[in-house]
Motif scaffolding. Structure first.
Motif, PDB file in Angstrom:
ATOM      1  N   ILE A 162       8.440  45.801  25.450  1.00 18.28           N
ATOM      2  CA  ILE A 162       7.330  45.574  24.636  1.00 18.28           C
ATOM      3  C   ILE A 162       6.024  45.942  25.100  1.00 18.28           C
ATOM      4  CG2 ILE A 162       6.493  43.385  25.098  1.00 18.28           C
ATOM      5  CD1 ILE A 162       6.627  42.948  22.192  1.00 18.28           C
ATOM      6  N   GLN A 163       5.860  46.002  26.630  1.00 14.06           N
ATOM      7  CA  GLN A 163       4.544  46.209  27.045  1.00 14.06           C
ATOM      8  C   GLN A 163       4.002  47.790  26.933  1.00 14.06           C
ATOM      9  OE1 GLN A 163       7.190  45.579  28.699  1.00 14.06           O
ATOM     10  NE2 GLN A 163       7.353  46.964  30.710  1.00 14.06           N
ATOM     11  N   TYR A 164       5.202  48.525  26.932  1.00 13.31           N
ATOM     12  CA  TYR A 164       5.033  50.179  26.458  1.00 13.31           C
ATOM     13  C   TYR A 164       4.460  50.086  25.044  1.00 13.31           C
ATOM     14  CZ  TYR A 164       7.047  50.689  30.851  1.00 13.31           C
ATOM     15  OH  TYR A 164       7.515  50.418  32.297  1.00 13.31           O
ATOM     16  N   PHE A 165       5.052  49.424  24.022  1.00  9.61           N
ATOM     17  CA  PHE A 165       4.551  49.303  22.682  1.00  9.61           C
ATOM     18  C   PHE A 165       3.042  49.176  22.603  1.00  9.61           C
ATOM     19  CE2 PHE A 165       3.743  46.676  19.148  1.00  9.61           C
ATOM     20  CZ  PHE A 165       3.754  47.482  18.091  1.00  9.61           C
ATOM     21  N   MET A 166       2.503  48.151  23.256  1.00  6.64           N
ATOM     22  CA  MET A 166       1.285  47.903  23.275  1.00  6.64           C
ATOM     23  C   MET A 166       0.263  49.145  23.840  1.00  6.64           C
ATOM     24  SD  MET A 166       1.771  43.852  24.708  1.00  6.64           S
ATOM     25  CE  MET A 166       0.164  43.746  24.565  1.00  6.64           C
ATOM     26  N   GLN A 167       0.851  50.041  24.470  1.00 10.76           N
ATOM     27  CA  GLN A 167       0.194  51.152  25.087  1.00 10.76           C
ATOM     28  C   GLN A 167      -0.025  52.218  24.169  1.00 10.76           C
ATOM     29  OE1 GLN A 167       1.969  51.770  28.991  1.00 10.76           O
ATOM     30  NE2 GLN A 167       1.476  49.724  29.707  1.00 10.76           N
ATOM     31  N   GLU A 168       0.617  52.267  23.311  1.00 11.82           N
ATOM     32  CA  GLU A 168       1.130  53.411  22.370  1.00 11.82           C
ATOM     33  C   GLU A 168      -0.206  53.416  21.095  1.00 11.82           C
ATOM     34  OE1 GLU A 168       5.027  53.445  20.907  1.00 11.82           O
ATOM     35  OE2 GLU A 168       5.814  53.723  23.013  1.00 11.82           O
ATOM     36  N   TYR A 279      -2.594  56.094  16.933  1.00 10.79           N
ATOM     37  CA  TYR A 279      -1.195  56.420  17.636  1.00 10.79           C
ATOM     38  C   TYR A 279      -1.076  57.408  18.548  1.00 10.79           C
ATOM     39  CZ  TYR A 279       3.820  57.495  17.666  1.00 10.79           C
ATOM     40  OH  TYR A 279       5.076  57.836  18.272  1.00 10.79           O
ATOM     41  N   ILE A 280      -0.353  57.374  19.720  1.00 18.11           N
ATOM     42  CA  ILE A 280      -0.379  58.375  20.698  1.00 18.11           C
ATOM     43  C   ILE A 280       1.142  58.809  20.746  1.00 18.11           C
ATOM     44  CG2 ILE A 280      -0.691  58.818  23.245  1.00 18.11           C
ATOM     45  CD1 ILE A 280      -2.902  56.631  23.329  1.00 18.11           C
ATOM     46  N   GLU A 281       1.317  59.712  20.749  1.00 20.66           N
ATOM     47  CA  GLU A 281       3.013  60.168  20.719  1.00 20.66           C
ATOM     48  C   GLU A 281       2.967  61.095  21.899  1.00 20.66           C
ATOM     49  OE1 GLU A 281       4.664  64.053  18.749  1.00 20.66           O
ATOM     50  OE2 GLU A 281       5.821  62.374  17.804  1.00 20.66           O
ATOM     51  N   TYR A 282       3.850  60.493  22.771  1.00 16.45           N
ATOM     52  CA  TYR A 282       4.124  60.748  24.166  1.00 16.45           C
ATOM     53  C   TYR A 282       5.318  61.994  24.261  1.00 16.45           C
ATOM     54  CZ  TYR A 282       1.334  56.805  25.747  1.00 16.45           C
ATOM     55  OH  TYR A 282       0.365  55.951  26.116  1.00 16.45           O
ATOM     56  N   LEU A 283       4.744  63.120  24.892  1.00 22.50           N
ATOM     57  CA  LEU A 283       5.876  63.969  25.209  1.00 22.50           C
ATOM     58  C   LEU A 283       5.933  64.301  26.779  1.00 22.50           C
ATOM     59  CD1 LEU A 283       7.429  66.415  24.168  1.00 22.50           C
ATOM     60  CD2 LEU A 283       5.486  67.799  24.104  1.00 22.50           C
ATOM     61  N   LYS A 284       4.805  63.983  27.548  1.00 21.16           N
ATOM     62  CA  LYS A 284       4.896  64.454  28.743  1.00 21.16           C
ATOM     63  C   LYS A 284       4.053  63.390  29.608  1.00 21.16           C
ATOM     64  CE  LYS A 284       2.730  67.809  30.663  1.00 21.16           C
ATOM     65  NZ  LYS A 284       1.723  67.133  31.655  1.00 21.16           N
ATOM     66  N   GLU A 285       4.249  63.537  30.916  1.00 23.23           N
ATOM     67  CA  GLU A 285       3.284  62.718  31.737  1.00 23.23           C
ATOM     68  C   GLU A 285       2.125  63.177  32.040  1.00 23.23           C
ATOM     69  OE1 GLU A 285       3.483  61.197  36.494  1.00 23.23           O
ATOM     70  OE2 GLU A 285       4.841  62.434  35.681  1.00 23.23           O
ATOM     71  N   GLY A 286       0.812  62.326  31.802  1.00 20.94           N
ATOM     72  CA  GLY A 286      -0.365  62.916  32.045  1.00 20.94           C
ATOM     73  C   GLY A 286      -0.685  63.165  33.429  1.00 20.94           C
ATOM     74  N   THR A 287      -2.186  63.422  33.535  1.00 22.14           N
ATOM     75  CA  THR A 287      -2.254  63.744  35.047  1.00 22.14           C
ATOM     76  C   THR A 287      -3.383  62.862  35.609  1.00 22.14           C
ATOM     77  OG1 THR A 287      -3.851  65.315  34.280  1.00 22.14           O
ATOM     78  CG2 THR A 287      -1.819  66.159  34.795  1.00 22.14           C
ATOM     79  N   THR A 288      -4.130  62.071  34.840  1.00 24.14           N
ATOM     80  CA  THR A 288      -5.216  61.605  35.214  1.00 24.14           C
ATOM     81  C   THR A 288      -5.385  60.070  34.615  1.00 24.14           C
ATOM     82  OG1 THR A 288      -6.881  62.128  33.833  1.00 24.14           O
ATOM     83  CG2 THR A 288      -6.860  63.531  35.925  1.00 24.14           C
TER      84      THR A 288
END
Length: 318
Positions: A162-168, A279-288
């Protein structure tokens, strides 16, 4: 996840820890490189969903798309992944979003990720519903557990992570405060943000007025947060916001839906509701990782101790 089914704890645990049986001949364990009696495509397609058991990862490297994903699916040459918990179970009919293409042959899996590009893995069968994807280029093995769509427990995955849900979401806006409960300092906080990346424990709070654009918020405070389990109720979590030299704010956290959470302030008895904005849809790892939420790294954190991989690299000359 459009709706969160309230299943019993027993059913939740039983569903995630077991899956629909598939008749597969096992000819390999971790150190035996003998190929199974079926083709790699048959193996990858023997289950609808493969849950990435991130804490079983062996090796010191990372394959970004596997480090992000909760599940991956191999469907007629297209690779799907559930990278977000928002919408899990409903997005892409439960398979998530397409993230690239794959080709499987001779117990090798080649992946062409939409953003990260080419990667390749040796595929080993561990048991009836577990495979190992060994990346010879970073000497790291990921372990995936197979499930059929009909008996995969999306709710368990949601609450266990659930901690990842809160980051979305870019920010969580306070949209309700109960009339009951004692006055307290947290009454002044109107926005919360839970940052991904780093140690996965950084939050920010803002006292800006309701309706403010999440991208224009002034963050008054940055601190650490902790999400924990509450014994006997896996749907209810504890949330502690560490306000440093002030005091900790402690809540019981429950999820109303994919965009709204309830926080019960244990010290005052006040109930708050926060609604996700941006809402943030994650597709890849960010860099910073900086003050811009969307540029932060997003990946699942391995909580087990990393260890050296003993898997032999048979493609050293590649």
């Amino acid at each position: 996840m459009k709706t969160l089914k309230l299943l019993s704890v027993f059913a939740l645990m039983a569903t995630l820890l077991t899956s629909c049986y598939t008749e597969v001949l096992v000819e390999d364990d971790y150190v035996n490189n003998t190929a199974p009696a079926i083709s790699v495509n048959q193996l990858l397609n023997s289950y609808d969903l493969w849950y990435v058991d991130i804490n079983e990862t062996i090796g010191y490297g990372e394959s970004p798309f596997l480090q992000i994903a909760f599940t991956v699916s191999f469907r007629n040459g297209t690779l799907y992944a559930n990278n977000n918990l928002v919408g899990i179970g409903s997005q892409g009919s439960g398979y998530g979003i397409p993230i690239g293409n794959y080709n499987a042959y001779n117990m090798i899996l080649d992946v062409d990720h939409d953003i990260d590009g080419y990667d390749s893995f040796d595929v080993y069968q561990v048991d009836n519903n577990t495979i190992e994807l060994y990346n010879p280029f970073n000497d790291t093995s990921y372990f995936l557990n197979g499930y059929q769509h009909s008996n995969f427990d999306y709710d368990y995955v949601f609450y266990d992570n659930i901690q990842y849900f809160m980051q979305e979401y870019e920010a969580w806006e306070k949209t309700y405060t109960s009339q009951y409960g004692a006055l307290n300092e947290f009454d002044n906080e109107n926005f919360l943000q839970f940052l991904s990346g780093g140690n996965d424990d950084t939050f920010r709070s803002s006292q800006d007025q309701y309706g403010a654009n999440p991208n224009n918020l002034y963050w008054d405070f940055t601190g650490n947060y902790y999400v924990g389990n509450i014994s006997g109720n896996m749907y209810l979590k504890s949330l502690v916001l560490d306000y440093d030299y002030f005091s900790n704010e402690t809540f019981e956290l429950s999820v109303i839906n994919d965009q709204r959470i309830e926080l019960y302030h244990t010290g005052s008895g006040t109930v708050y509701e926060f609604t996700g904005r941006g809402y943030i849809e994650y597709l890849k790892e960010g860099t910073t990782l900086n003050k811009s939420k969307t540029s932060a790294q997003k990946k699942r954190k391995q909580h087990s101790v990393k260890k050296e991989n003993i898997r032999e690299n048979t493609r050293k000359q590649v």
